[in-house]
Enzyme design. Sequence first.
Site, PDB file in Angstrom:
ATOM      1  N   GLY A   1       0.899  -1.175  -0.112  1.00  0.00           N
ATOM      2  CA  GLY A   1      -0.157   0.037   0.054  1.00  0.00           C
ATOM      3  C   GLY A   1       0.730   1.246  -0.066  1.00  0.00           C
ATOM      4  O   GLY A   1       1.876   1.306  -0.505  1.00  0.00           O
ATOM      5  N   CYS A   2       0.623   2.350   0.738  1.00  0.00           N
ATOM      6  CA  CYS A   2       1.259   3.468   0.889  1.00  0.00           C
ATOM      7  C   CYS A   2       2.850   3.300   1.252  1.00  0.00           C
ATOM      8  O   CYS A   2       3.099   2.603   2.216  1.00  0.00           O
ATOM      9  CB  CYS A   2       0.548   4.419   1.749  1.00  0.00           C
ATOM     10  SG  CYS A   2       1.593   5.702   2.236  1.00  0.00           S
ATOM     11  N   PHE A   3       3.456   3.624   0.126  1.00  0.00           N
ATOM     12  CA  PHE A   3       5.039   3.453   0.620  1.00  0.00           C
ATOM     13  C   PHE A   3       5.493   4.108   1.883  1.00  0.00           C
ATOM     14  O   PHE A   3       6.470   3.585   2.570  1.00  0.00           O
ATOM     15  CB  PHE A   3       6.005   3.592  -0.376  1.00  0.00           C
ATOM     16  CG  PHE A   3       5.660   4.796  -1.482  1.00  0.00           C
ATOM     17  CD1 PHE A   3       5.437   6.065  -0.899  1.00  0.00           C
ATOM     18  CD2 PHE A   3       6.259   4.713  -2.694  1.00  0.00           C
ATOM     19  CE1 PHE A   3       5.463   7.051  -1.699  1.00  0.00           C
ATOM     20  CE2 PHE A   3       6.162   6.076  -3.541  1.00  0.00           C
ATOM     21  CZ  PHE A   3       5.943   7.290  -2.923  1.00  0.00           C
ATOM     22  N   TRP A   4       4.782   5.243   2.193  1.00  0.00           N
ATOM     23  CA  TRP A   4       5.332   6.036   3.428  1.00  0.00           C
ATOM     24  C   TRP A   4       5.068   4.993   4.537  1.00  0.00           C
ATOM     25  O   TRP A   4       5.976   5.192   5.628  1.00  0.00           O
ATOM     26  CB  TRP A   4       4.348   7.177   3.695  1.00  0.00           C
ATOM     27  CG  TRP A   4       4.373   8.276   2.673  1.00  0.00           C
ATOM     28  CD1 TRP A   4       5.362   8.727   1.767  1.00  0.00           C
ATOM     29  CD2 TRP A   4       3.365   9.308   2.523  1.00  0.00           C
ATOM     30  NE1 TRP A   4       5.030   9.797   0.956  1.00  0.00           N
ATOM     31  CE2 TRP A   4       4.052  10.350   1.538  1.00  0.00           C
ATOM     32  CE3 TRP A   4       2.061   9.658   3.282  1.00  0.00           C
ATOM     33  CZ2 TRP A   4       3.255  11.316   0.985  1.00  0.00           C
ATOM     34  CZ3 TRP A   4       1.597  10.833   2.635  1.00  0.00           C
ATOM     35  CH2 TRP A   4       2.086  11.595   1.657  1.00  0.00           C
ATOM     36  N   CYS A   5       4.129   4.134   4.557  1.00  0.00           N
ATOM     37  CA  CYS A   5       3.967   3.234   5.842  1.00  0.00           C
ATOM     38  C   CYS A   5       4.761   2.094   5.854  1.00  0.00           C
ATOM     39  O   CYS A   5       4.712   1.374   6.838  1.00  0.00           O
ATOM     40  CB  CYS A   5       2.298   2.925   5.964  1.00  0.00           C
ATOM     41  SG  CYS A   5       1.328   4.426   6.066  1.00  0.00           S
TER      42      CYS A   5
END
Length: 174
Positions: free
Chosen positions: A9-13
């Site tokens: 999913g979100c690469f930040w996470c």
Amino acid sequence: MELATFAGGCFWCMEPPYDKLPGVEKITVGYIGGQTINPTYKEVCTGTTGHTEAVQLEFDPDIISYEALLDVFWKNINPTQLNGQFYDLGTQYRTGIFYHSAEQKVQAEKSKKNLEASKKFANPIVTEITEATQFFPAEEMHQKYFKKSPEHYKRYSVGSGRVEFKNATWGSGN
């Protein structure tokens, strides 16, 4: 050094869970699995490039095993959600393990089968396991975003439902 590439999913996470692990020498957020050369964040967000947001790790297998990296991966995603993660929806947020060798493929498939056999999840595990293709690093503003914008990152990770899901599924210590 070896590479490991995971889409959650979100690469930040997906950066923070690996950030302080001994043996993980470098983490790069970016895009994999699509047909556009050098895609931008804006292009990938449209869902038309075929890429998914991912993290690519450079790790020392003498310090940390690929199996241990897989365990961290599974504990940071919802492997039953198709084409998205939490409130991020679309193929650009699909989950995936992108293997870099035949041995990684075997280990990834084994870890997925073990997770399925654990009956931890009532729904089928839909996370893809595919051969790594060209990885394109994301723009600099996205690298180590959780450190650059900690307040925004915290609101995002909690607000998306990811933190609540992880705590409910694995406990707050994971």
